[in-house]
Scaffold this motif. Structure first.
Motif, PDB file in Angstrom:
ATOM      1  N   GLU A 123       0.832  -1.199   0.000  1.00 35.28           N
ATOM      2  CA  GLU A 123       0.000   0.000   0.000  1.00 35.28           C
ATOM      3  C   GLU A 123       0.871   1.255   0.000  1.00 35.28           C
ATOM      4  N   TRP A 124       1.944   1.192   0.762  1.00 26.70           N
ATOM      5  CA  TRP A 124       2.841   2.344   0.855  1.00 26.70           C
ATOM      6  C   TRP A 124       3.471   2.633  -0.502  1.00 26.70           C
ATOM      7  N   ILE A 125       3.896   1.571  -1.215  1.00 26.65           N
ATOM      8  CA  ILE A 125       4.497   1.748  -2.541  1.00 26.65           C
ATOM      9  C   ILE A 125       3.460   2.283  -3.514  1.00 26.65           C
ATOM     10  N   SER A 126       2.249   1.754  -3.456  1.00 29.98           N
ATOM     11  CA  SER A 126       1.219   2.214  -4.399  1.00 29.98           C
ATOM     12  C   SER A 126       0.833   3.662  -4.093  1.00 29.98           C
ATOM     13  N   ASN A 127       0.828   4.029  -2.826  1.00 34.93           N
ATOM     14  CA  ASN A 127       0.515   5.418  -2.475  1.00 34.93           C
ATOM     15  C   ASN A 127       1.609   6.362  -2.957  1.00 34.93           C
ATOM     16  N   LYS A 128       2.819   5.901  -2.969  1.00 30.93           N
ATOM     17  CA  LYS A 128       3.926   6.740  -3.425  1.00 30.93           C
ATOM     18  C   LYS A 128       3.824   7.005  -4.924  1.00 30.93           C
ATOM     19  N   LEU A 129       3.325   6.044  -5.651  1.00 34.97           N
ATOM     20  CA  LEU A 129       3.265   6.183  -7.099  1.00 34.97           C
ATOM     21  C   LEU A 129       2.074   7.012  -7.566  1.00 34.97           C
ATOM     22  N   LYS A 130       1.083   7.186  -6.732  1.00 37.27           N
ATOM     23  CA  LYS A 130      -0.091   7.964  -7.105  1.00 37.27           C
ATOM     24  C   LYS A 130       0.257   9.444  -7.148  1.00 37.27           C
ATOM     25  N   PRO A 131      -0.397  10.154  -8.090  1.00 33.26           N
ATOM     26  CA  PRO A 131      -0.152  11.592  -8.125  1.00 33.26           C
ATOM     27  C   PRO A 131      -0.795  12.264  -6.902  1.00 33.26           C
ATOM     28  N   LYS A 132      -0.181  13.326  -6.469  1.00 23.33           N
ATOM     29  CA  LYS A 132      -0.692  14.044  -5.303  1.00 23.33           C
ATOM     30  C   LYS A 132      -1.658  15.121  -5.763  1.00 23.33           C
ATOM     31  N   LEU A 133      -2.789  15.183  -5.105  1.00 19.42           N
ATOM     32  CA  LEU A 133      -3.810  16.163  -5.428  1.00 19.42           C
ATOM     33  C   LEU A 133      -3.903  17.131  -4.257  1.00 19.42           C
ATOM     34  N   PRO A 134      -3.903  18.410  -4.547  1.00 23.16           N
ATOM     35  CA  PRO A 134      -3.996  19.360  -3.446  1.00 23.16           C
ATOM     36  C   PRO A 134      -5.345  19.216  -2.733  1.00 23.16           C
ATOM     37  N   VAL A 135      -5.378  19.594  -1.518  1.00 28.36           N
ATOM     38  CA  VAL A 135      -6.593  19.522  -0.714  1.00 28.36           C
ATOM     39  C   VAL A 135      -7.536  20.632  -1.153  1.00 28.36           C
ATOM     40  N   PHE A 136      -8.828  20.284  -1.176  1.00 25.07           N
ATOM     41  CA  PHE A 136      -9.838  21.257  -1.580  1.00 25.07           C
ATOM     42  C   PHE A 136     -10.220  22.120  -0.377  1.00 25.07           C
ATOM     43  N   ASP A 137     -10.190  23.436  -0.624  1.00 24.90           N
ATOM     44  CA  ASP A 137     -10.590  24.379   0.422  1.00 24.90           C
ATOM     45  C   ASP A 137     -11.807  25.116  -0.086  1.00 24.90           C
ATOM     46  N   GLU A 138     -12.957  24.946   0.556  1.00 19.21           N
ATOM     47  CA  GLU A 138     -14.219  25.519   0.110  1.00 19.21           C
ATOM     48  C   GLU A 138     -14.186  27.036   0.045  1.00 19.21           C
ATOM     49  N   LYS A 139     -13.430  27.661   0.888  1.00 18.27           N
ATOM     50  CA  LYS A 139     -13.414  29.115   0.958  1.00 18.27           C
ATOM     51  C   LYS A 139     -12.653  29.732  -0.200  1.00 18.27           C
ATOM     52  N   THR A 140     -11.569  29.119  -0.621  1.00 17.08           N
ATOM     53  CA  THR A 140     -10.722  29.747  -1.632  1.00 17.08           C
ATOM     54  C   THR A 140     -10.747  29.035  -2.985  1.00 17.08           C
ATOM     55  N   ASP A 141     -11.002  27.736  -2.993  1.00 20.96           N
ATOM     56  CA  ASP A 141     -10.928  26.983  -4.261  1.00 20.96           C
ATOM     57  C   ASP A 141     -12.271  27.004  -4.985  1.00 20.96           C
ATOM     58  N   ASP A 142     -12.157  26.887  -6.307  1.00 19.54           N
ATOM     59  CA  ASP A 142     -13.341  26.793  -7.155  1.00 19.54           C
ATOM     60  C   ASP A 142     -13.578  25.309  -7.432  1.00 19.54           C
ATOM     61  N   MET A 143     -14.851  24.861  -7.282  1.00 20.33           N
ATOM     62  CA  MET A 143     -15.181  23.443  -7.446  1.00 20.33           C
ATOM     63  C   MET A 143     -14.863  22.953  -8.851  1.00 20.33           C
ATOM     64  N   ASP A 144     -15.142  23.702  -9.871  1.00 19.00           N
ATOM     65  CA  ASP A 144     -14.894  23.277 -11.247  1.00 19.00           C
ATOM     66  C   ASP A 144     -13.390  23.072 -11.493  1.00 19.00           C
ATOM     67  N   SER A 145     -12.586  23.965 -11.010  1.00 19.54           N
ATOM     68  CA  SER A 145     -11.132  23.843 -11.200  1.00 19.54           C
ATOM     69  C   SER A 145     -10.616  22.586 -10.491  1.00 19.54           C
ATOM     70  N   TYR A 146     -11.150  22.351  -9.312  1.00 22.01           N
ATOM     71  CA  TYR A 146     -10.672  21.198  -8.539  1.00 22.01           C
ATOM     72  C   TYR A 146     -11.061  19.888  -9.268  1.00 22.01           C
ATOM     73  N   LEU A 147     -12.255  19.834  -9.781  1.00 24.93           N
ATOM     74  CA  LEU A 147     -12.701  18.623 -10.469  1.00 24.93           C
ATOM     75  C   LEU A 147     -11.873  18.399 -11.734  1.00 24.93           C
ATOM     76  N   GLN A 148     -11.538  19.448 -12.434  1.00 22.90           N
ATOM     77  CA  GLN A 148     -10.696  19.296 -13.641  1.00 22.90           C
ATOM     78  C   GLN A 148      -9.329  18.760 -13.264  1.00 22.90           C
ATOM     79  N   ARG A 149      -8.757  19.234 -12.216  1.00 20.97           N
ATOM     80  CA  ARG A 149      -7.453  18.727 -11.767  1.00 20.97           C
ATOM     81  C   ARG A 149      -7.574  17.270 -11.334  1.00 20.97           C
ATOM     82  N   PHE A 150      -8.719  16.935 -10.726  1.00 24.72           N
ATOM     83  CA  PHE A 150      -8.911  15.570 -10.267  1.00 24.72           C
ATOM     84  C   PHE A 150      -8.967  14.597 -11.444  1.00 24.72           C
ATOM     85  N   GLU A 151      -9.653  14.993 -12.505  1.00 25.06           N
ATOM     86  CA  GLU A 151      -9.768  14.120 -13.689  1.00 25.06           C
ATOM     87  C   GLU A 151      -8.431  13.991 -14.371  1.00 25.06           C
TER      88      GLU A 151
END
Length: 151
Positions: A123-151
């Protein structure tokens, strides 16, 4: 005439001259009063001796007091040094106990990391290989931008 000191004879003679006595009167005055002057001189000498003894005793007592004060000061200094050594010993013991506790925590932390790595190795190795996604902050982040980055 009994045994007399020159100073008592001289004193009697000086007193007779001050009284303006001459020859026979002076001799008679000296013979009558010389023992009184000798006794007076002896009293003065004894008084001086007693005074010197008192002064010597006073000096000895002062020296004794000074020695006692020095001994008390040395005792106080000795006690102070003993307290300082005891405090340093306690501080050193606390420091060593703290270091020991820190080493125990460090060893425990390494053991926990090792056990975590053993149980979740893949699990640790697989977690290392996954891309890192920034944490979503409701106050400052835009939902559409976050979803595009997620995809």
């Amino acid at each position: 005439m009994a045994k007399t000191s020159v100073s008592s004879m001289q004193r009697a003679m000086d007193t007779g001259w001050k009284l303006r006595l001459k020859d026979a009167e002076l001799a008679k005055f000296i013979e009558e009063n010389e023992p009184k002057f000798a006794a007076e001189i002896e009293r003065e000498e004894r008084r001086e001796e007693r005074q010197m003894e008192r002064e010597a005793k006073t000096e000895a007592e002062a020296e004794d007091r000074q020695l006692q004060m020095q001994m008390k000061q040395m005792e106080i200094d000795s006690q102070k040094q003993a307290r300082e050594l005891e405090m340093q010993k306690e501080i050193e013991e606390k420091r060593l106990a703290h270091e020991l506790e820190m080493k125990k925590l460090e060893v425990e932390s390494v053991r926990m990391d090792d056990s975590k790595n053993e149980s979740t190795g893949l699990e640790w190795i697989s977690n290392k290989l996954k891309p890192k996604l920034p944490v979503f902050d409701e106050k400052t982040d835009d939902m559409d931008s976050y979803l595009q980055r997620f995809e």
